[in-house]
Design an enzyme around this catalytic site. Structure first.
Site, mmCIF file in Angstrom:
data_model
loop_
_atom_site.group_PDB
_atom_site.id
_atom_site.type_symbol
_atom_site.label_atom_id
_atom_site.label_comp_id
_atom_site.label_asym_id
_atom_site.label_seq_id
_atom_site.Cartn_x
_atom_site.Cartn_y
_atom_site.Cartn_z
ATOM 1 N N ASP A 58 0.742 -1.174 0.009
ATOM 2 C CA ASP A 58 -0.209 0.064 0.038
ATOM 3 C C ASP A 58 0.973 1.184 0.009
ATOM 4 O O ASP A 58 0.459 2.202 -0.507
ATOM 5 C CB ASP A 58 -0.804 0.059 1.125
ATOM 6 C CG ASP A 58 -1.984 -1.017 0.876
ATOM 7 O OD1 ASP A 58 -1.971 -2.212 1.302
ATOM 8 O OD2 ASP A 58 -3.004 -0.627 0.463
ATOM 9 N N ASN A 96 1.519 -3.038 4.271
ATOM 10 C CA ASN A 96 0.531 -3.936 3.401
ATOM 11 C C ASN A 96 -0.499 -4.368 4.404
ATOM 12 O O ASN A 96 -0.303 -4.135 5.670
ATOM 13 C CB ASN A 96 1.305 -4.851 2.784
ATOM 14 C CG ASN A 96 0.402 -5.700 1.832
ATOM 15 O OD1 ASN A 96 -0.348 -5.084 0.969
ATOM 16 N ND2 ASN A 96 0.173 -7.100 1.790
HETATM 17 O O1 MRU Z 1 -7.770 -2.575 2.527
HETATM 18 P P1 MRU Z 1 -7.236 -3.079 1.278
HETATM 19 O O2 MRU Z 1 -8.409 -4.250 0.999
HETATM 20 O O3 MRU Z 1 -7.405 -2.127 0.398
HETATM 21 O O4 MRU Z 1 -6.050 -3.593 1.309
HETATM 22 C C1 MRU Z 1 -5.268 -3.943 0.255
HETATM 23 C C2 MRU Z 1 -3.940 -4.556 0.439
HETATM 24 O O5 MRU Z 1 -3.438 -4.536 1.470
HETATM 25 C C3 MRU Z 1 -3.277 -5.116 -0.856
HETATM 26 O O6 MRU Z 1 -2.243 -5.963 -0.314
HETATM 27 C C4 MRU Z 1 -2.377 -3.919 -1.292
HETATM 28 O O7 MRU Z 1 -3.101 -2.759 -1.537
HETATM 29 C C5 MRU Z 1 -2.001 -4.405 -2.620
HETATM 30 S S1 MRU Z 1 -3.134 -4.475 -4.117
HETATM 31 C C6 MRU Z 1 -2.237 -4.499 -5.397
#
Ligand code: MRU
Length: 350
Positions: free
Chosen positions: A228, A238
């Site tokens: 992220d 992440n």
């Molecule tokens: O809370 P989310 O579902 O948005 O979290 C997403 C993640 O942590 C993913 O691993 C990250 O965004 C990478 S997506 C290619």
């Protein structure tokens, strides 16, 4: 179909809160509505959020033009709302900033839509490129583990970590993908398992706490996750639970690889300690499938992300480069591709 797209003045998104039970497509015409869908995780995943930020700004420009508004003022309001919708994935504010820069360079509503569509298209090509690069790096790994959802549903069309896994499978069928269910919102069991199932890739959903035992037991040859936000020093934010897999992978001596587009790297954030970690409502932790299961009176704590120190990352793979981490992954599960990549000379993050 695409996870997020633009259609005749509206943003179209697959409502990920409804998967895998049903495929519902939302048509979003107002920025406030899009912000609500970002907060509820109807659209989620860092790259998809980057595109949502850009398309949200395009939406604001179109509505402003239709209503005879003051474009710069309307864009400033929209930028604040969109960027503030979720704090951890840098892609969201990155997408918004790309559109602000286009406006500063003189773009009007039509050009802003075109700029957002270019970001959408670039997401697809970047993820295709990094998936290929990641698959080369991990060539030979047949049993991999992933966390959360870093597939097409987290991007526009092609995933990051799941893109790598799909390319690996194309090159030589995988024996098994271990999919961490990803408590509390189950992006692994609901979304990643759905994507793998549609592609016929062998997988098993595990509880998050089963991962370390499988890794240390030799059943996993590589861990691949998305990100992220990646700080300037290589620390990786992440989905919560990721750092535990990195610790296990390092102890076992297998590669822990992060696959993410360049837009996830945030040079303005020096280290992981400076990354804002989204704290979500504790009812998500205290309940299962909408029903409270925690003891009456107990409260929860619900950080949505964690930070994996750069020292535990074997490599970060982007569309442009493979950045060497400090963990070599020298154990028995080491994928043959790692040695070749190291010989080819990996770049340092800085
Ligand atoms: O809370 P989310 O579902 O948005 O979290 C997403 C993640 O942590 C993913 O691993 C990250 O965004 C990478 S997506 C290619």
């Amino acid at each position: 179909m695409r996870t997020i797209d633009w259609d005749g003045g509206a943003v179209r998104i697959i409502d990920q809160t409804r998967l895998p039970e049903e495929m519902v497509v939302l048509e979003v015409r107002e920025v406030d509505e899009l912000v609500a869908h970002i907060r509820s995780l109807a659209v989620r995943g860092a790259p998809a959020l980057g595109v949502a930020g850009a398309l949200g700004m395009a939406l604001a420009a179109c509505r402003s033009a239709e209503q005879g508004g003051e474009l710069d003022a309307d864009l400033a309001v929209a930028a604040g709302k969109l960027s503030g919708a979720r704090p951890t994935a840098v892609n969201l504010s990155w997408g918004v900033e790309q559109l602000r820069a286009a406006r500063a360079a003189g773009a009007g509503p039509d050009e802003l839509v075109a700029a957002a569509l270019a970001i959408r298209d670039a997401d697809i090509s970047a993820n295709r490129a990094l998936s290929e690069r990641g698959a080369q790096l991990l060539a030979g790994a047949r049993r991999v583990l992933t966390h959360c959802n870093a597939g097409g549903l987290a991007c526009v069309e092609v995933g990051t970590a799941l893109g790598v896994i799909e390319r690996l499978h194309e090159a030589q069928p995988l024996e098994m993908v271990y999919v961490c269910e990803t408590r509390p919102l189950l992006q692994g069991s609901r979304l990643t398992a759905w994507e793998l199932g549609r592609r016929g890739i062998p997988h098993r959903v595990i509880v998050d706490s089963a991962a370390a035992g499988l890794v240390l037991g030799g059943q996993v040859e590589a861990v691949v996750v998305g990100a992220d936000r990646i700080a300037a020093n290589g620390d990786v934010a992440n989905k919560v639970g990721t750092v535990a897999h990195a610790v296990a992978a390092n102890y076992a001596g297998i590669p822990f690889v992060v696959a993410a587009p360049e837009s996830t790297i945030d040079p303005a954030t020096e280290t992981g300690a400076a990354i804002s970690i989204e704290l979500r409502d504790d009812t998500e932790v205290l309940a299962l499938a909408g029903r409270r299961v925690a003891a009456p009176g107990s409260t929860g704590l619900n950080p949505a992300f964690d930070v994996t120190p750069a020292a535990l990352v074997t490599a970060i793979v982007t569309e442009r480069r493979t950045i060497s981490g400090r963990a070599a992954g020298t154990g028995p599960g080491r994928a043959p591709g790692m040695a070749a990549a190291e010989e080819a000379g990996l770049n340092a993050l800085d």
